[in-house]
Motif scaffolding. Sequence first.
Motif, PDB file in Angstrom:
ATOM      1  N   GLU A 430      13.379  -6.328  26.791  1.00 22.40           N
ATOM      2  CA  GLU A 430      12.504  -5.911  25.694  1.00 22.40           C
ATOM      3  C   GLU A 430      11.161  -6.614  25.762  1.00 22.40           C
ATOM      4  OE1 GLU A 430      11.147  -3.871  22.448  1.00 22.40           O
ATOM      5  OE2 GLU A 430      12.982  -3.512  23.619  1.00 22.40           O
ATOM      6  N   TYR A 431      11.152  -7.894  26.122  1.00 27.41           N
ATOM      7  CA  TYR A 431       9.915  -8.669  26.184  1.00 27.41           C
ATOM      8  C   TYR A 431       9.000  -8.150  27.292  1.00 27.41           C
ATOM      9  CZ  TYR A 431       6.803 -12.733  26.110  1.00 27.41           C
ATOM     10  OH  TYR A 431       5.706 -13.551  26.005  1.00 27.41           O
ATOM     11  N   ARG A 435       7.141  -3.798  25.438  1.00 29.10           N
ATOM     12  CA  ARG A 435       5.777  -4.005  24.936  1.00 29.10           C
ATOM     13  C   ARG A 435       4.791  -3.371  25.906  1.00 29.10           C
ATOM     14  NH1 ARG A 435       4.117  -9.643  24.234  1.00 29.10           N
ATOM     15  NH2 ARG A 435       4.938  -9.977  26.334  1.00 29.10           N
ATOM     16  N   GLN A 467       9.585   2.433  28.649  1.00 34.28           N
ATOM     17  CA  GLN A 467      10.242   1.230  29.151  1.00 34.28           C
ATOM     18  C   GLN A 467      10.713   1.421  30.590  1.00 34.28           C
ATOM     19  OE1 GLN A 467      10.580   2.600  26.112  1.00 34.28           O
ATOM     20  NE2 GLN A 467      11.604   1.207  24.668  1.00 34.28           N
TER      21      GLN A 467
END
Length: 591
Positions: A430-431, A435, A467
């Motif tokens: 996710e990091y 983003r 993503q």
Amino acid sequence: MRRIWNLLSKSKQLTAFAYSNRNSNSRFSTLRSYCNRQNRPGPLMKYRSLVEQGKLKHDAYQESVASELENLLARLEQYEKDMEEYHVNLMNWEKNRENERRRLLMEEVELQLKEEDWWKRLNNKLTERWASRKRPENMEHGVGKWVSYLKREKQLDSLVGRRPTAPPAPKGLYIYGNVGSGKTMLMDMFYSATEGIVKHRRRYHFHEAMLRINEHMHKIWKNQMEEKSLQSTISGWIMNLPFDIKAKEWLAAEERYKQEVQMKNILPAVANTFFLDQEEDEKGASVLCFDEIQTVDVFAIVTLSGILSRLLSSGTIIVATSNRAPKDLNEAGMQREIFQKLVSKLEEHCDKVLVGSEIDYRRFIAQRSGNQVHYFWPIEKEAINEFEKKWHDVTSRSGGRIISATISVMFGRTLEVPESCEGVARFTFEYLCGRPLGAADYIAIAENFHTVFVANIPVMSMRIRDQARRFITLIDELYNHHCFLCCLASSSIDELFQGTEDGTLFDLESFQFETETEGGKLRRNVLAEGRVGSGGAPTGITSILSGQEEMFAFHRAVSRLIEMQTPLYLEGVSDFHPYFLGQHKKYQKAF
């Protein structure tokens, strides 16, 4: 991984040997040659050695390419000497030409000073220049300076002679073929073998090259657009002349015009920056290894055509890889005339070599290597424990002190790294991919950390297409920089990407046009606004990608993830990653 942790002790032994022989120039030279050649066999020898060890399966196509690269390597030593001599001649020619140019300018000033109405004509000229700003836009400006510039250049050609001609360069190679056919592996064998033979060499993946190009273009545009007072533009050599201020202003104006003429074509100026950090006193040949060359949009076609043409014309040898032959790169038919010039240049200066195997050798190597021990799945207790144990083992070998860090990213940005330890970093999916990050961020991570842990990687479908695109780019950059990757994922590698029939998984955000003007926006945002930058930047660029290109990116990511688990890949981390190459250079400088 044992080779990684033993590298520093091996380097220390070489340093101690060098120190004990520091008073002997001949021994110093011998040691330096030894270091340059140590573990640097030619591509063909390296390939055959890996086949004999059972680490590679013999492939006639691969061996043929390795042989071609070996022949090119053999020609580089003499070419390096020829280019050294050429650069000495060029340096002397440029010095003499600049001295003569300044002499001619001085004569012109002195002649004007002798004329009685010099002040009057100068005032009239300044008045005319001010009035010309109000003329219609279709009127031509600067004809007088253009004529005087051409006249001066012609005089210099007769006084100093024409620019020295570079020696003919050996032909490079354009290697193309399917995913996993060994193109990048063979190119990297060649690149590694060039150390100690040619002084100026670079290896770029397409993503990084386009980012670097854009970064340099922005800097040049910015410099051109900056308003500077007339007084501040007068160079030191003019300020020291025995003339009054108006004569010096005239000279400064002529100097500025010369620079404007030279900067009209921005791409050659950018091409010159590809080897910018070379030592001034080290002149020689230049080799550019260019991985995964693509022409995904108009910007790529225009910039690659201008920059590669400049490099090839100035004697740079290019070894490139791609999934397609040069003529098939532009299936969408964008900028046909410019694209055809690019193809002609590549075919003139590079021999085309097909790696024609249909086998994905990454899978073959992985199957022979046994279990994959650095890709843990699914995200359940056993896999989580193994992932955590691996993190603890690796960081313990690196000192055990885990801290947060901030690393520099291109275009003046920074990226926070939550957990790091002496070249090792840990992130969540996710990091990194949830983003708005892109290739510039992933390149910074890959350059700073030889070992990267990524946790909680989900199965990717079109529901999280952004993503997925970012993850593909992340894998590309970690692979291109030869990082050790440890993953904790929801599924096996083969089942990680799903739903590609519903849309593209190709990374449209790879080429970040992040500038001060654009406020650090991703290319996607810039394209939506119909602009790329200010001050002469291309506008209205539209990305056009074929389904085949998108599927190639998807298959490439899977194939690379598989290879990154193999012993053959892991053994190369200490040889190829920038972190360890930097350690090598430090010890060599100490010699």
